[in-house]
Design an enzyme around this catalytic site. Structure first.
Site, short mmCIF file in Angstrom:
data_model
loop_
_atom_site.label_atom_id
_atom_site.label_comp_id
_atom_site.label_asym_id
_atom_site.label_seq_id
_atom_site.Cartn_x
_atom_site.Cartn_y
_atom_site.Cartn_z
CE LYS A 81 41.39 -2.52 -48.24
NZ LYS A 81 41.55 -3.02 -49.62
CB SER A 156 37.83 -2.74 -51.07
OG SER A 156 39.18 -3.18 -51.06
CB SER A 180 41.07 -2.65 -53.51
OG SER A 180 39.83 -3.21 -53.83
N1 GLN Z 1 36.48 -3.74 -56.96
C1 GLN Z 1 37.04 -5.06 -56.95
C2 GLN Z 1 36.10 -6.02 -56.28
O1 GLN Z 1 35.07 -5.60 -55.89
C3 GLN Z 1 38.40 -5.02 -56.35
C4 GLN Z 1 38.48 -5.47 -54.96
C5 GLN Z 1 39.87 -5.44 -54.42
O2 GLN Z 1 40.83 -5.15 -55.13
N2 GLN Z 1 39.98 -5.81 -53.17
O3 GLN Z 1 36.35 -7.18 -56.14
#
Ligand code: GLN
Length: 506
Positions: A81, A156, A180
């Site tokens: 990532k 994400s 994410s």
């Molecule tokens: N969807 C969550 C957010 O927008 C999770 C983000 C993450 O885990 N990096 O913050």
């Protein structure tokens, strides 16, 4: 062995064939690079593909033939990532502000992966600075879900999940601040693990919200996740929140789960305050079918109360922006990445403002504004302070629950993969997608998402999430592998085998 076969093997199977000399790392790596060349134009899982993956693979092959003892997964390709910094490939965290940025050091998890002989294939797409649940907030365009290219791959870490689901990589690294790793796993029919907070080093993971961030594995099987977790986990003196525990082998835990009787007498908590009504019917049905299968194999389903989980999303979307607004202050046009000079003779403040305006996308700006507001003198107690109190109450809910059950189970997210564009203009709907994943980050406990089946209403993948007490990650691998074994048996093969062939979906 044909390339088509090589890309569908699990990392564990590849590792065995590499060790026996049946295949070389160069062959395996080439098969994956070819797959990326074939499908990534459609999927867009990668932001950058490594130019020297084959060299790295060749080096592993030579060392193996010279008789060197290599680690258990040496020679297996890995996608990374883009939130994780790398010396040999740009690290952008999905943002324009870091376009082309080359780090002077590798993230600890990357360094450990290299040392274990994993072959980095490239950097995967993500929502900008890991803010989002759909990968549509990437400054470099969205990733598409390999099951249906009109749908989101989660976020994400949609790039890592899509790469693994599309057979572009057998293993990937992700980061999970509010879901994410787990939510992308849920919508792509893959496996994702958020380790215990402090279990995996965050050094070199571009910080979103430091008290919530955890790096973890994204794979197609529970055993593969365990193998990767074994490589990246453990104490790191570069990360002050890194735990000094001696961790058990998570691959071994997964193997134990797959063959043993771990479900007999296992107490699985189901949160009564998470009502079916908030969930897509096909997601609930798949979840309940998985619980029935677990019960049929000796597990006990216990209703538990976690009354504060429902405030998790509200607390998280104050704590996260607060921490993010502080972490992102370093992107100031002086130290990292982009610099925009609005006019000759501009002051440093004008340069910073113009750079941040041009370099950050809308979601990042929204959260910086929210976080700055929540931390401002007159509102600190009302917002940030209250959110921290809710966080404590959620931690207590977990403590009470784990006094009565061994693991908690929930659907990994309330819906299957939604359509690209469907929620992008409605931040609240996007945030609500994280309702089941966020509590684990607020409490620092580990979580795993594994495929539970296809939703009967739209035919898309659904994941079941298990949560365990902090430091009990091995329990998740045992339970996850046990359920995976029964489901794969019942399905007559892995869920991903049922995904439409890429090239036939548009
Ligand atoms: N969807 C969550 C957010 O927008 C999770 C983000 C993450 O885990 N990096 O913050």
């Amino acid at each position: 062995m044909s390339s088509a076969e090589l890309i569908t093997l699990s990392a564990a199977d590849l590792a065995e064939r590499l060790a026996s000399g049946e295949v070389s790392s160069v062959e395996v790596t080439r098969a994956h690079l070819d797959r990326i060349a074939d499908v990534d134009g459609d999927v867009h899982a990668f932001l950058h593909v490594s130019d020297h993956a084959l060299e790295v693979a060749d080096d592993i092959d030579r060392r193996r033939s010279a008789g060197e003892r290599l680690g258990p997964v040496a020679g297996v390709p890995l996608a990374i990532k883009d939130v994780l910094v790398t010396t040999d490939m740009p690290s952008t965290s999905g943002s324009r502000i870091l376009e082309g940025y080359l780090s002077p050091f590798d993230a600890t998890v990357v360094a450990r992966s290299r040392a274990a002989g994993l072959v980095p294939l490239g950097k995967t797409n993500m929502d900008e600075f890991a803010m989002g649940s759909s990968t549509e907030h990437s400054a470099y365009g969205p990733t598409r879900n390999p099951w249906d290219l009109t749908r989101i791959p989660g976020g994400s870490g949609g790039g890592s999940a899509a790469a693994v689901a599309a057979y572009e990589a057998p293993l990937a690294l992700g980061s999970d601040t509010g879901g994410s790793i787990r939510q992308p796993a849920h919508v792509t029919g893959t496996v994702g693990v958020k380790p215990t907070y402090g279990g995996v080093s965050r050094y070199g993971a571009i910080a979103l919200a430091s008290s919530l961030d955890q790096v973890g594995p994204v794979t197609r099987t529970v055993l593969d996740a365990g193998l990767l977790h074994d490589v990246i986990g453990g104490h790191d003196h570069h990360d002050s929140t890194s735990l000094t525990d001696a961790w058990p082998s998570f691959a071994e835990a997964a193997r134990e789960g797959a063959r043993g009787d771990v479900l007999k007498g296992l107490r699985i908590g189901v949160v009564k305050e998470l009502p079916d009504s908030g969930f897509q019917p096909g997601v609930s049905a798949s979840f309940h079918a998985a619980l029935t299968a677990l019960e049929a194999h000796g597990a006990q389903i216990v209703e538990i109360s976690a009354p504060h989980f429902e405030y998790g999303v509200a607390a998280y979307y104050l704590i996260l922006p607060a921490e993010a607004s502080s972490n992102l202050a370093k992107f100031d046009s002086v130290r990292f990445g982009m610099r925009v000079t609005p006019h000759a003779g501009a002051t440093v403040e004008e340069v910073m403002a113009a750079t941040r305006d041009a370099g950050f996308g809308d979601e990042v700006k929204r959260r910086i504004i929210l976080g700055t507001y929540a931390l401002s003198a007159g509102y600190y107690d009302a917002y940030y302070g209250s959110a921290q109190k809710v966080r404590t109450l959620i931690q207590r809910d977990f403590a009470d629950a784990f006094a009565a059950v061994d693991v908690i189970a929930t659907p990994s997210a309330p819906t299957t993969a939604f359509r690209l564009g469907e929620k992008i203009d409605d931040p609240l709907q996007m945030y609500l997608n994280d309702v089941t994943t966020i509590p684990a980050n607020l409490a620092g406990v580990p979580g795993i998402s594994i495929p539970s089946g296809l939703a009967d209403d739209d035919g898309l993948p659904v994941g079941i999430q298990f949560l365990a007490p902090a430091r009990e990650d091995a329990r998740l691998y045992r339970v996850g592998a046990a359920l995976e074994a029964l489901l794969v048996d019942a399905w007559g093969g892995p869920l991903l085998a049922r995904a439409p062939k890429l090239g036939e979906v548009r």
